[in-house]
Design an enzyme around this catalytic site. Structure first.
Site, PDB file in Angstrom:
ATOM      1  CG  HIS A 228      -2.067   0.929   1.103  1.00 27.02           C
ATOM      2  ND1 HIS A 228      -1.972   2.262   1.403  1.00 27.02           N
ATOM      3  CD2 HIS A 228      -3.328   0.725   0.650  1.00 27.02           C
ATOM      4  CE1 HIS A 228      -3.140   2.833   1.168  1.00 27.02           C
ATOM      5  NE2 HIS A 228      -3.975   1.917   0.708  1.00 27.02           N
TER       6      HIS A 228
ATOM      7  CG  ASP B 264      -9.708  -4.515  -2.308  1.00 25.87           C
ATOM      8  OD1 ASP B 264     -10.753  -4.811  -1.691  1.00 25.87           O
ATOM      9  OD2 ASP B 264      -9.557  -3.464  -2.930  1.00 25.87           O
TER      10      ASP B 264
END
Ligand code: ACO
Length: 433
Positions: free
Chosen positions: A308, A366
């Protein structure tokens, strides 16, 4: 709000710049670099905007090193445990948790905006049955502006509110219509007696020939997933909405731009890509081979659902979704349990691998969400659309915050030019090629 100044000096020319430093409520301060160009004639250079704050915002706070996510100050863990998606929508849009009457009024307004103009519904028939649902969603969201002229004046706060409620209400109807069109089934109209997520499931899974009962476990799981996806400060799709909206474009067009930005596998498309990847890996024995591929810079393969831009620690949303997988897969009796087992093992092995440890690559929101969508019966190509449904409130909140700021300017980044210097036009007969 300026508290201090940062002095910069160019040792060659001796020129000096005094830059204002603005503190946030919490988190790092920002240096206002607007004086830099005046002093040195230079711009800052930050490809991918990894170190650039493009706006100030009161909506969401992330501490990526500590794995903290706050919406309007409230920790995501508390919202996930105690709140509902409708309440989180109200909070993001208005800045405060609603009182009971305020929440009821808000829910009533959302419920009564869920239908689509019949002409708009017919747009879906223009798409081939195998069109990706994200293509249909972004096109139909942009087309809303051709139908709802009473909410296009961005300078009127009341029209902005009508737009906000309308798009939050209609996005599940659009998503469901995209799904039904892919299946070749009739569109199912919304039901005003159902809550937001139950209504979405009804529009997805009902057929006219038999009754359909919404499973409360499925509706609750969806509500929780939507809370976790509702907003995430200045991510790529939200920044896209802000940039498109900063031109004065109508808000439906700005949201449609956000849907398109979300589609990519580096952003919202990751949920679809994770399940494809888990199936491709197939079994735990193959994990080392795929980890090697993810580490190999000459391969395009990345461990989807890992890493991320902001979190350099656990994504707090991933922790909640992983815990949720246990209960949802158990209660809904999903065939996805072996993929969940594989995902758990993959996470465990990757988190011991020096490559992932040294780069602080952890599972993101996700990595596990697709397993839950899949257990709810939602097809893989619809996963990113579900993300778009949940994130619409975040996009709208940021758009509204930007538009209501009197200091708003068009978003217009600069560049470092690396092309040819000035040269004169050559007649075609004289060119060497
Ligand atoms: N697999 C393998 N290596 C990775 C991964 C990954 N998933 N993510 C990052 N890296 C490596 C990079 O190759 C780079 O290595 P290097 O320093 O040796 O060059 C290093 O880690 C830093 O990565 P960047 O690409 O610079 O990180 P960036 O912040 O630009 O990208 C992103 C973040 C796009 C999320 C990236 O981690 C990625 O592609 N992840 C997989 C896709 C994904 O899951 N996206 C969903 C993000 S969450 C969301 O949008 C909802």
């Amino acid at each position: 709000m300026t508290q201090s100044k940062l002095e910069l000096a160019d040792p060659v020319s001796g020129k000096k710049a005094e830059l204002a430093v603005h503190p946030g409520t919490i988190g790092p301060s920002v240096v206002d670099i607007s004086g830099l160009n005046k002093a040195f004639g230079a711009f800052t250079y930050d490809p991918g905007y990894g170190f650039t704050a493009a706006c100030d915002s009161k909506i969401t706070y992330i501490d990526g090193d500590a794995g903290v996510l706050l919406h309007r100050g409230y920790p995501i863990e508390q919202l996930a445990e105690k709140s509902s998606f409708m309440e989180v929508c109200y909070l993001l849009l208005n800045g405060e948790l609603p009182g009971k009457a305020e929440l009821d009024t808000f829910k009533t307004s959302i419920t009564h905006h869920t239908m689509l103009n019949e002409s708009l519904l017919r747009f879906f028939n223009g798409f081939h049955h195998n069109a990706h649902p994200m293509a249909m969603t972004s096109a139909v969201v942009a087309s809303l502006s051709a139908f709802y002229h009473d909410s296009l004046n961005i300078h009127d706060p009341q029209q902005r509110e009508v737009f906000a409620h309308r798009i939050i209400a209609k996005i599940p109807t659009i998503a469901a219509a995209a799904h039904k069109h892919s299946l070749g089934q009739p569109f199912i109209y919304p039901r005003n007696d159902l809550d937001y997520c139950s209504n979405l499931l009804h529009m997805f899974f009902s057929v006219p020939c038999e009754p359909y009962e919404v499973d409360p476990v499925a509706a609750k799981a969806l509500d929780l997933l939507f809370i976790l996806h509702a907003d995430h400060e200045q991510n790529a799709s939200t920044s896209t909405v802000r940039l498109a909206g900063s031109t004065g474009a109508n808000p439906y067009a700005a949201i449609s731009a956000g849907v398109s930005a979300l589609w990519g596998p580096a952003h919202g498309g990751a949920n679809e890509a994770v399940l494809n990847m888990l199936e491709q890996i197939g079994s735990v024995q193959n994990v080392p081979k795929y980890l090697d591929m993810a580490k190999d810079k000459s391969s395009h393969f990345r461990l989807m659902g890992f890493g991320h831009r902001v979190y350099k620690n656990f994504d707090p949303r991933a922790k909640i979704i992983r815990a949720m997988c246990y209960t949802v897969l158990e209660k809904l009796g999903s065939t996805n349990k072996p993929l969940f087992e594989l995902a758990l093992r993959l996470e465990e092995i990757a988190l011991k691998d020096e490559y992932f440890v040294s780069r602080k690559l952890y599972p993101n929101v996700d990595f596990y969400s697709g397993l839950i969508y899949s257990a709810l019966g939602i097809p893989r190509s619809m996963f990113t659309v579900m993300f778009a449904v949940a994130r619409t409130v975040g996009w709208v909140s940021h758009w509204a915050e930007m538009i209501s700021d009197p200091a708003m300017r068009i978003g217009r980044p600069r560049q470092l030019y690396t092309g040819s210097p000035r040269r004169d036009y050559v007649e075609i007969a004289q060119r060497s090629r």
